[in-house]
Design an enzyme around this catalytic site. Structure first.
Site, PDB file in Angstrom:
ATOM      1  CB  CYS A   2     -15.539  18.635   6.655  1.00 33.68           C
ATOM      2  SG  CYS A   2     -15.809  17.918   5.677  1.00 33.68           S
ATOM      3  NE  ARG A  27     -11.560  19.065  10.735  1.00 35.51           N
ATOM      4  CZ  ARG A  27     -11.203  18.640  12.231  1.00 35.51           C
ATOM      5  NH1 ARG A  27      -9.833  18.357  12.615  1.00 35.51           N
ATOM      6  NH2 ARG A  27     -12.082  17.314  12.052  1.00 35.51           N
ATOM      7  CD1 TRP A  74     -12.275  13.457   4.047  1.00 31.27           C
ATOM      8  CD2 TRP A  74     -10.955  14.474   2.683  1.00 31.27           C
ATOM      9  NE1 TRP A  74     -11.613  11.883   3.068  1.00 31.27           N
ATOM     10  CE2 TRP A  74     -10.293  13.111   2.845  1.00 31.27           C
ATOM     11  CE3 TRP A  74     -10.021  15.238   2.249  1.00 31.27           C
ATOM     12  CZ2 TRP A  74      -9.805  12.714   1.995  1.00 31.27           C
ATOM     13  CZ3 TRP A  74      -8.968  14.872   1.531  1.00 31.27           C
ATOM     14  CH2 TRP A  74      -8.784  13.386   0.592  1.00 31.27           C
ATOM     15  CG  ASN A 100     -16.228  17.463  11.286  1.00 30.25           C
ATOM     16  OD1 ASN A 100     -15.706  15.415   9.674  1.00 30.25           O
ATOM     17  ND2 ASN A 100     -15.618  16.997  11.614  1.00 30.25           N
ATOM     18  N   GLY A 101     -18.422  15.252  10.064  1.00 28.62           N
ATOM     19  CA  GLY A 101     -18.781  14.016  10.245  1.00 28.62           C
ATOM     20  C   GLY A 101     -19.711  13.201   9.622  1.00 28.62           C
ATOM     21  CD  GLU A 491       4.986   1.981   2.174  1.00 31.12           C
ATOM     22  OE1 GLU A 491       5.121   1.716   1.022  1.00 31.12           O
ATOM     23  OE2 GLU A 491       4.457   2.800   2.354  1.00 31.12           O
ATOM     24  CE  LYS A 495       5.710   6.226   3.350  1.00 27.52           C
ATOM     25  NZ  LYS A 495       5.572   5.501   2.694  1.00 27.52           N
ATOM     26  CD  GLU A 498       7.905   8.584   0.353  1.00 25.11           C
ATOM     27  OE1 GLU A 498       7.263   9.408  -0.757  1.00 25.11           O
ATOM     28  OE2 GLU A 498       6.883   7.822   1.000  1.00 25.11           O
ATOM     29  CG  HIS A 514      19.230 -16.560  -5.488  1.00 23.97           C
ATOM     30  ND1 HIS A 514      20.230 -17.561  -5.623  1.00 23.97           N
ATOM     31  CD2 HIS A 514      18.584 -16.644  -4.113  1.00 23.97           C
ATOM     32  CE1 HIS A 514      18.837 -18.701  -5.169  1.00 23.97           C
ATOM     33  NE2 HIS A 514      18.059 -18.253  -3.689  1.00 23.97           N
ATOM     34  CE  LYS A 614      -0.187  12.700   0.161  1.00 22.52           C
ATOM     35  NZ  LYS A 614       0.204  11.132   1.203  1.00 22.52           N
TER      36      LYS A 614
HETATM   37  C1  AGP Z   1       4.331   7.364  -0.970  1.00 23.86           C
HETATM   38  O1  AGP Z   1       4.617   7.642   0.342  1.00 23.86           O
HETATM   39  C2  AGP Z   1       4.714   8.172  -1.818  1.00 23.86           C
HETATM   40  N1  AGP Z   1       4.235   9.510  -1.734  1.00 23.86           N
HETATM   41  C3  AGP Z   1       4.274   7.535  -3.064  1.00 23.86           C
HETATM   42  O2  AGP Z   1       4.652   6.668  -3.573  1.00 23.86           O
HETATM   43  C4  AGP Z   1       2.617   7.506  -3.755  1.00 23.86           C
HETATM   44  O3  AGP Z   1       2.398   6.513  -2.735  1.00 23.86           O
HETATM   45  C5  AGP Z   1       2.405   6.779  -5.650  1.00 23.86           C
HETATM   46  O4  AGP Z   1       2.856   7.863  -5.717  1.00 23.86           O
HETATM   47  C6  AGP Z   1       1.112   6.823  -5.153  1.00 23.86           C
HETATM   48  O5  AGP Z   1       0.179   7.749  -5.230  1.00 23.86           O
HETATM   49  P1  AGP Z   1      -1.248   7.833  -5.319  1.00 23.86           P
HETATM   50  O6  AGP Z   1      -1.518   6.517  -3.967  1.00 23.86           O
HETATM   51  O7  AGP Z   1      -1.946   8.766  -4.877  1.00 23.86           O
HETATM   52  O8  AGP Z   1      -2.063   7.244  -6.422  1.00 23.86           O
END
Ligand code: AGP
Length: 619
Positions: A2, A27, A74, A100-101, A491, A495, A498, A514, A614
């Site tokens: 926080c 935070r 948070w 905070n904690g 993954e 990364k 995106e 294949h 996000k």
């Molecule tokens: C991950 O880097 C992406 N931003 C995206 O794939 C994300 O993981 C996905 O939208 C799921 O989000 P969530 O974990 O908040 O459900």
């Protein structure tokens, strides 16, 4: 995590606090509040939601004053709400605090104080601090805070005010940060530098167990024994934006570096005596876990990759069939789910529309739903039958990093928990939890080595950038993994995609012959996850097949494995040696860093990549 701020001086305290909190929103941002001291009274205004909700409230109903404290939250205990927001006061309204904690013994303290007539309003652990200070108060706030702190267990950074002590703020810290901002006839206290940087660049860092007594024109620091401590102030050279990222260029890089601490805290709090896992917040009974006959893990994006990795763990040790599905597919395929199914939904934000819809679908079909979530009180957490929080702190960068490895951490812990509850504890190696607890240290060492040798990864990225431009922006990345690191191949590709907008595809290495091997000419860069393990030799063969056709190999290998160095692999990245089962967390980190540096080479907005959000709260 926080954000706290306190101010005493000649300025309008509400304005100083609101602006300071805006600089601390990274935070935590699920609720915020202010407490202002004037004419022997403390007025508290606090609101659930983003800071602008609080700012609007203060605009409608201004609060006069020059001394006060503020907090942006948070949530760790008690869902985000007006009542659970800070600052908290005691029932006599004499004392107000921002914290905070995590107070680990808050339940016992709450009981003791309750027996002495204290009336609590919130579900939080923090509120107990205000009551404790009020109960210890005998005319001097500093002494009352010192006595209260002796009775607190856990971590805390606290700012406290008392209605009878104008222009005075007491701060104290243990395992949570707290700094002092020094001004002309004014002083500040805050969780972090950005909150005060607009007013002063002269700060004092409080050490653990130190307390500060600030007034308008002076401050005094005390050690845990109550002796005065002479402190040297530091001149801050950072600008504001940089300061919010505590010196890192991007939130993504900051969050990559937070991973060892997030995992260390997680394992410290959830592993008892190296033999047992505790999930305090889990309200699904053990009986349910004993009876389930199959598991379906449902998630999106990075969280889906964490689920794929979790399948290896649960099937290997708990010996229960596990399937993994993307939320958007699960919810429309009329899945075979019944009362014997445990559906695990994984979501950092806890608001992903497809995952929320998937959990509703699972519940209508009679399944028990367990959420693994980062945001306390998020919709997915609230609508599931039970939740396990990752407590990774706010993840600001769109590209998920620390939330991913925290999800992996919880999957390890849940696997052990499930195996034990189902009477199969012996399936897990006796030192499973002990070995797992070593991973944060290994991750920290790896990041330290990376820091010392940052130009190596930057060089790889620069070479790719040159290569890509030389081929008229026509190149791509393949990521190949096997066994428990196959999901990391997906993954790593995600990364890169995106944040650098480059075509990248993750594949199980065994699938190359294949079809995908047709892609190999001098074109694609192939990241091979070749850490020591059951399928290591197979991966070496795949690498030779790729090299023979001109592919460019970036190999992630176990430390001191020189098999590929200077031979089949063009680039080699080492990770600390560990049992293969524990390698995914360590493999994930260089994949995050590689993507970060490639995107940096292209000069893109790493924290806010194009077309993405996000939290995807729409279908
Ligand atoms: C991950 O880097 C992406 N931003 C995206 O794939 C994300 O993981 C996905 O939208 C799921 O989000 P969530 O974990 O908040 O459900």
């Amino acid at each position: 995590m926080c954000g706290i701020i306190g101010y005493t001086g000649a300025k309008d305290v509400s304005e100083v606090l609101l602006k300071g909190l805006a600089r601390l929103e990274y935070r935590g941002y699920d609720s915020a509040g202010l407490a202002v001291l004037k004419d022997e009274a403390i007025r508290i205004v606090k609101k659930q939601g983003k800071l602008e909700v609080l700012a609007e409230e203060v605009k409608q109903r201004p609060i006069e004053g020059n001394t006060g404290i503020g907090h942006t939250r948070w949530a760790t205990h008690g869902e985000p709400s007006d009542l659970n927001a800070h600052p908290h006061n005691d029932h006599t309204e004499d004392v107000a605090i921002a914290h905070n904690g995590i107070i680990e013994n808050y339940k016992q303290l709450k009981e003791q104080l309750g027996e002495n007539g204290h009336i609590f309003k919130s579900e939080t652990d923090s509120e107990v601090i205000a009551h404790l200070i009020a109960s210890e108060y005998q005319g001097d706030l500093r002494l009352a805070v010192a006595e209260a702190a002796k009775r607190l267990k856990g971590s805390f950074a606290i700012a406290a005010i008392h209605k009878k002590e104008p222009d005075r703020i007491i701060g104290i810290r243990k395992d949570s940060p707290l700094i002092l901002g020094l001004g002309e006839e004014e002083n500040f206290i805050a969780s972090d530098i950005p909150a005060v940087l607009e007013h002063t660049k002269e700060v004092v860092y409080l050490e653990n167990n130190e307390m500060v007594d600030i007034k308008k024109g002076k401050y005094t620091v005390y050690d845990e024994f109550g002796s005065q401590v002479e402190k040297i102030s530091t001149k801050i050279e950072w600008d504001i934006k940089q300061a919010e990222k505590t010196g890192f260029k991007h939130f993504m890089l900051k969050e990559i570096f937070e991973q060892p601490e997030v995992l260390k805290q997680m394992f410290q709090k959830r592993i008892k005596n190296d033999t047992e896992v505790v999930f305090d917040e889990l309200i699904i009974s053990e009986d349910v876990f004993k009876k389930i006959e199959n598991v379906i893990i449902v998630a999106c994006g990075t969280a889906y990759h964490a689920g794929l990795t979790g399948r290896y763990m649960i099937e290997k040790y708990a010996r229960i069939p596990v399937s993994v599905d993307t939320s958007s597919e699960f919810r429309y395929r009329d899945p075979l789910v019944d009362k014997n199914t445990l559906v695990i939904v994984i979501s950092q934000s806890g608001e992903t529309a497809d995952t929320l819809a998937a959990l509703r679908e699972a519940k209508t079909k009679g399944a028990k739903v367990l959420a693994i979530c980062n945001v306390l009180g998020a919709s997915i957490a609230r609508e599931s039958d039970g939740v396990i929080y990752t407590h990774a702190g706010p993840e600001i960068a769109v590209a998920s990093t620390k939330a991913y490895t925290a999800q992996l951490g919880i999957m390890y812990l849940f696997t052990h928990y499930l195996t034990k509850v189902r009477g199969k504890a012996d399936n897990c190696p006796p030192d499973f939890l002990k070995e797992l607890s070593q991973v944060p240290k290994l991750a920290k060492r790896m990041l330290k080595q990376y820091r010392r040798n940052e130009n190596k990864m930057k060089g790889y990225a620069a070479n790719f950038h040159k290569y890509y431009l030389a081929r008229n922006n026509k190149s791509c990345f393949l990521y190949l993994g096997r066994n428990i690191n196959y999901p990391n191949a997906l993954e790593g590709a995600l990364k890169l995609k995106e944040i650098s907008y480059i075509s990248a595809e993750g594949y199980p290495a065994g699938e190359m012959k294949h079809g995908p091997i047709a892609l190999i000419d001098e074109n694609p860069w192939v990241v091979c996850l070749a850490v020591k393990g059951d399928t290591y030799e197979k991966m070496l063969s795949n690498i030779q097949e790729i090299r023979a056709r001109g592919g460019i190999i970036v190999a992630i290998v176990s430390e001191r494995d020189s098999t590929l160095k200077g031979k089949e692999a063009n680039y080699v990245i080492e990770i600390p040696e560990t049992e293969e089962i524990f390698s995914p967390i360590l493999v994930a980190i260089p994949l995050q860093l590689l993507a970060y540096h490639v995107a940096a080479e292209f000069g893109y907005d790493i924290d806010k990549p194009r077309n993405l959000a996000k939290s995807v709260t729409v279908e």
